[in-house]
Design a protein around this motif. Sequence first.
Motif, short mmCIF file in Angstrom:
data_model
loop_
_atom_site.label_atom_id
_atom_site.label_comp_id
_atom_site.label_asym_id
_atom_site.label_seq_id
_atom_site.Cartn_x
_atom_site.Cartn_y
_atom_site.Cartn_z
N THR A 125 0.82 -1.22 0.00
CA THR A 125 0.00 0.00 0.00
C THR A 125 0.85 1.27 0.00
OG1 THR A 125 -1.80 1.18 1.09
CG2 THR A 125 -0.19 0.11 2.52
N ALA A 126 0.36 2.26 -0.73
CA ALA A 126 1.03 3.56 -0.77
C ALA A 126 0.40 4.55 0.20
CB ALA A 126 0.97 4.13 -2.19
N CYS A 127 -0.66 4.11 0.91
CA CYS A 127 -1.38 5.01 1.82
C CYS A 127 -1.85 4.20 3.03
CB CYS A 127 -2.56 5.65 1.09
SG CYS A 127 -3.46 6.88 2.06
N PRO A 128 -1.01 4.01 4.03
CA PRO A 128 -1.37 3.20 5.18
C PRO A 128 -2.57 3.76 5.94
CG PRO A 128 1.00 3.60 5.12
CD PRO A 128 0.37 4.51 4.10
N ALA A 129 -3.41 2.85 6.45
CA ALA A 129 -4.55 3.25 7.28
C ALA A 129 -4.08 3.55 8.70
CB ALA A 129 -5.59 2.15 7.28
N ASP A 130 -4.90 4.29 9.44
CA ASP A 130 -4.57 4.61 10.82
C ASP A 130 -4.73 3.41 11.74
OD1 ASP A 130 -4.10 7.56 10.59
OD2 ASP A 130 -6.17 7.50 9.86
N PHE A 131 -5.74 2.58 11.47
CA PHE A 131 -6.00 1.40 12.29
C PHE A 131 -6.10 0.18 11.38
CE2 PHE A 131 -8.14 5.07 14.29
CZ PHE A 131 -7.44 5.14 15.48
N VAL A 132 -5.37 -0.87 11.70
CA VAL A 132 -5.31 -2.07 10.87
C VAL A 132 -5.49 -3.30 11.76
CG1 VAL A 132 -3.91 -3.45 9.29
CG2 VAL A 132 -3.75 -0.94 9.24
N ALA A 133 -6.50 -4.11 11.45
CA ALA A 133 -6.73 -5.32 12.23
C ALA A 133 -5.68 -6.39 11.94
CB ALA A 133 -8.12 -5.88 11.96
N GLU A 134 -5.28 -6.53 10.68
CA GLU A 134 -4.27 -7.55 10.32
C GLU A 134 -3.46 -7.07 9.12
OE1 GLU A 134 -3.89 -12.26 8.97
OE2 GLU A 134 -5.85 -11.41 9.51
N ARG A 135 -2.16 -7.18 9.22
CA ARG A 135 -1.26 -6.81 8.12
C ARG A 135 -0.89 -8.06 7.32
NH1 ARG A 135 -0.13 -1.56 9.14
NH2 ARG A 135 -0.32 -0.93 11.34
N ILE A 136 -1.02 -7.97 6.02
CA ILE A 136 -0.75 -9.10 5.13
C ILE A 136 0.64 -8.92 4.53
CG2 ILE A 136 -1.55 -10.39 3.12
CD1 ILE A 136 -3.47 -10.36 5.55
N ARG A 137 1.56 -9.80 4.88
CA ARG A 137 2.95 -9.65 4.45
C ARG A 137 3.19 -10.32 3.09
NH1 ARG A 137 5.32 -7.22 8.47
NH2 ARG A 137 4.57 -7.49 10.60
N GLU A 138 2.51 -11.42 2.82
CA GLU A 138 2.66 -12.11 1.53
C GLU A 138 1.40 -11.86 0.71
OE1 GLU A 138 3.39 -16.62 -0.25
OE2 GLU A 138 3.68 -16.20 1.89
N TRP A 139 1.55 -11.24 -0.48
CA TRP A 139 0.39 -10.82 -1.25
C TRP A 139 -0.51 -12.00 -1.61
CZ3 TRP A 139 -2.86 -11.20 -5.22
CH2 TRP A 139 -3.67 -10.09 -5.53
N ARG A 140 -1.80 -11.80 -1.42
CA ARG A 140 -2.82 -12.74 -1.89
C ARG A 140 -4.14 -11.99 -1.99
NH1 ARG A 140 -1.26 -13.75 3.33
NH2 ARG A 140 -2.83 -14.19 4.92
N TRP A 141 -5.02 -12.51 -2.82
CA TRP A 141 -6.33 -11.89 -2.99
C TRP A 141 -7.19 -12.26 -1.79
CZ3 TRP A 141 -8.28 -8.14 -5.76
CH2 TRP A 141 -9.67 -8.00 -5.84
#
Length: 208
Positions: free
Chosen positions: A133-149
């Motif tokens: 992402t080029a625009c991080p959110a302020d609050f994130v429940a889970e960060r996805i490190r390996e790209w997947r749909w």
Amino acid sequence: MTRRQSLPVHAITVEEVVAGADRLARMVRSSGYQPDTVIAVARGGFMPARFVCDFLGVSRLMSVKVQHYAAGAHAGRQARVTVPLGGPIEGEQVLVVDDVNDSGKTLQALRPYLDDLHPASVRTAVLHEKQVTACPADFVAERIREWRWMLYPWAVVEDVGQFLRDMQPVPATRKEAMSRLNAEHGLRLDDAELDRVLFFGGIRLDQG
């Protein structure tokens, strides 16, 4: 994104959505931010935004639509607001909620649009955020490190139907469809889920 022969997919359950919304609401409360209005980004933000409203005791829920991705991971045109808010947010503390923050283009498109409506402040919250992402959110429940749909329960018919239509050659039977969804996307659907995808997606396959 560029279409690939194999597209890894992570199927999200309703229970995971509730748990993610719970984490977001706890983060918001712990931060001291007190939203007056929650804005769901249509369409993926509707369900998590409603849970966040419930958990935080916010009664004012609005929505705005930003068009970017189409079904089945097909990228649309540049992200833009296509359905505006239905009411004012001037002077409001606003929390924007979406399902996934992928490229960041949705949040980038929303920022100037919302700023023009003169809220007191805007914070963003997402169930899942990818490293690209080029625009991080302020609050994130889970960060996805390996790209997947990310396949959410409200998009199964739309996305899986598109996965099937994109297959070359298109599966001839239900059994082949099940096998290739597993092989190419890591998806395992039960019979009822596949029935919905085929019926509502207008896809005709032999029963074999």
